[in-house]
Design a protein around this motif. Sequence first.
Motif, PDB file in Angstrom:
ATOM      1  N   ASN A  99       0.814  -1.211   0.000  1.00  0.00           N
ATOM      2  CA  ASN A  99       0.000   0.000   0.000  1.00  0.00           C
ATOM      3  C   ASN A  99       0.854   1.270   0.000  1.00  0.00           C
ATOM      4  OD1 ASN A  99      -2.662   1.110   0.052  1.00  0.00           O
ATOM      5  ND2 ASN A  99      -2.323   1.685   2.198  1.00  0.00           N
ATOM      6  N   ASN A 100       2.136   1.134   0.379  1.00  0.00           N
ATOM      7  CA  ASN A 100       3.031   2.313   0.468  1.00  0.00           C
ATOM      8  C   ASN A 100       4.273   2.115  -0.393  1.00  0.00           C
ATOM      9  OD1 ASN A 100       1.734   4.018   2.753  1.00  0.00           O
ATOM     10  ND2 ASN A 100       1.800   1.924   3.585  1.00  0.00           N
ATOM     11  N   VAL A 101       4.153   1.439  -1.522  1.00  0.00           N
ATOM     12  CA  VAL A 101       5.309   1.051  -2.339  1.00  0.00           C
ATOM     13  C   VAL A 101       6.065   2.270  -2.882  1.00  0.00           C
ATOM     14  CG1 VAL A 101       3.923   0.818  -4.447  1.00  0.00           C
ATOM     15  CG2 VAL A 101       6.038  -0.465  -4.219  1.00  0.00           C
ATOM     16  N   GLU A 102       5.374   3.314  -3.285  1.00  0.00           N
ATOM     17  CA  GLU A 102       6.049   4.475  -3.860  1.00  0.00           C
ATOM     18  C   GLU A 102       6.902   5.188  -2.825  1.00  0.00           C
ATOM     19  OE1 GLU A 102       3.102   6.905  -5.645  1.00  0.00           O
ATOM     20  OE2 GLU A 102       2.599   5.441  -7.220  1.00  0.00           O
ATOM     21  N   ILE A 103       6.352   5.382  -1.640  1.00  0.00           N
ATOM     22  CA  ILE A 103       7.105   6.055  -0.567  1.00  0.00           C
ATOM     23  C   ILE A 103       8.324   5.221  -0.190  1.00  0.00           C
ATOM     24  CG2 ILE A 103       7.002   6.826   1.834  1.00  0.00           C
ATOM     25  CD1 ILE A 103       4.040   7.394   1.420  1.00  0.00           C
ATOM     26  N   ILE A 104       8.090   3.901  -0.089  1.00  0.00           N
ATOM     27  CA  ILE A 104       9.197   3.004   0.285  1.00  0.00           C
ATOM     28  C   ILE A 104      10.291   3.043  -0.771  1.00  0.00           C
ATOM     29  CG2 ILE A 104       9.823   0.587   0.701  1.00  0.00           C
ATOM     30  CD1 ILE A 104       6.944   0.207   1.765  1.00  0.00           C
ATOM     31  N   LYS A 105       9.856   2.972  -2.058  1.00  0.00           N
ATOM     32  CA  LYS A 105      10.814   2.985  -3.175  1.00  0.00           C
ATOM     33  C   LYS A 105      11.645   4.262  -3.159  1.00  0.00           C
ATOM     34  CE  LYS A 105      12.300   1.674  -7.353  1.00  0.00           C
ATOM     35  NZ  LYS A 105      13.192   0.515  -7.539  1.00  0.00           N
TER      36      LYS A 105
END
Length: 550
Positions: free
Chosen positions: A217-223
């Motif tokens: 759900n938070n892949v962009e922030i994590i990336k």
Amino acid sequence: MITSLSIKNYALIEKLTIDFSKGFSIITGETGAGKSIILGAIGLVLGKRADLTSLKNKEEKCVIEAHFEISKYNLKEFFTANDLDYEDETIIRREILPSGKSRAFINDSPVNLQELQDLSLFLIDIHSQQQTQELSDENVQFKIIDAIAANFETIAVYQKVLKAYKSDKSKLNALLKKQSDSGKEQEYNTFLVNELISAKLKSGEQEELEADFEKLNNVEIIKESIDKSLVIANEEQFGVFHNLNEIKASLQKIALFSPEYQTIFDRITSVAIEFDDVSKELQNCSEKLLNDPAQLEIVSQKLQLIFNLQKKHQVTSVDELLQIQANLENTLLELDNMDEEIAVLSKAIEEKTAELDRYSETINQNRIKAIPVLSNQLIAILETLGMPNVRFKMELLPSETYFQNGKDELQFLFSANKGTDFGLLKKVASGGEMSRIMLAVKAILAKYSKLPTLIFDEIDTGVSGEIAIRMGEIMKEMSTTMQIFAITHLPQIAAKGDSHFKVFKSTTDDDTQSELKLLSQEERVIEIAQMLSGAVVSDSALNHAKALLN
């Protein structure tokens, strides 16, 4: 037989000890003299309940002790079964304390009232006027017939089977009710189990899914964060790796000058190695990290399913859901096994029914043979007791009910006179007729069963002098094989006894006592004469008394 009776501090008796002999013993005395007190004392020895009103002196304990000769009663098994010391001369003692507490002893071993009552059945049968009325009871009538039919052993086996049959029936009914009540419940439980099974739950799964959901759900922030960290770490001129290597090179130059510098150098080297490992791990995470909306939807749906199940079953973890699933599966398994249990019980009941029917038929056939024997013997005895036209009509009525003594119902009808219809004993027989019938029954039973000591309490009620003579002869005849006591007001019966006891009251100062005395031959003549003529004894009464005794 009872050989002696000792009474202390009971009712109107302060202290009394009396010995008894075998054969036929008579007890006489005026109304209110204390005959009922003697019977009450014997009743306490036999296990009847007591209270403080039994005590003459409320400050002292009451003690009643009876000695019995029981060598011919075959009671060793009873004593062994009840863990009691067997003695041919058995002593029963009953104590009533001022506190109201009661104690009982058999051969000095303490026993409860039930054990005392069980033993008393083999020792003394007190026949009172109340028992005469019980002759109208169907169970009592069956016991008379079954004694002559020798049915008691068969009935004992029948009752064991009946007990097991009733137990199985009770279990079966409970199972059928449970099966009926659980019909809808079973459907719902099956639905719940299938719902849990289809969820394919695993222990610890919820925590893993929640972690996966957060990542997806938070892949962009994590990336973005990981890539930025890798840039800071690996930038050629100002990156963390470059700076660590610069620090490491500088410290290496001075490491040999001091152990302290060497330690710092080693630590920065470890930091560089650890940071390199972290950087590679971040790189690995970055490469594995994908924006996968489909997988996010799958994880989200599975979590939602788990949350819905937890809410439905009011729990907070997957492990609890798995436990509920296991419990429901066990419940359904029990319900599935219920059909098998019902089948097993039904077969057992069927087998016991066949057994009960077989024993019932044996009991019935024995009764059919015994009834004419009983009827003929009753008529023969009662004809000598002034009932020449007496008739009995005993009919066995078949029933589908399993009673405690078989499947028969009984019509025990009686007619005392010619031209009168048969009727129930309690409705058509007078008191005097009932007394004579009961005496005849006891005389017959004495031939077929080992009766204990038998006490007749005023069985002569309502009979005339000639009939009383014959009643006395019958009791005298019975006493050749057993110990007989007769409490009587009739001189004709009193004269038949082998020994004669008189109950009387004595008054000293303000104290009244009941006493029991064995009469000598001369005293006996006077007692019977007084029974004939009253307190003033005439010569004719004395002569009549002597004639009766002779």
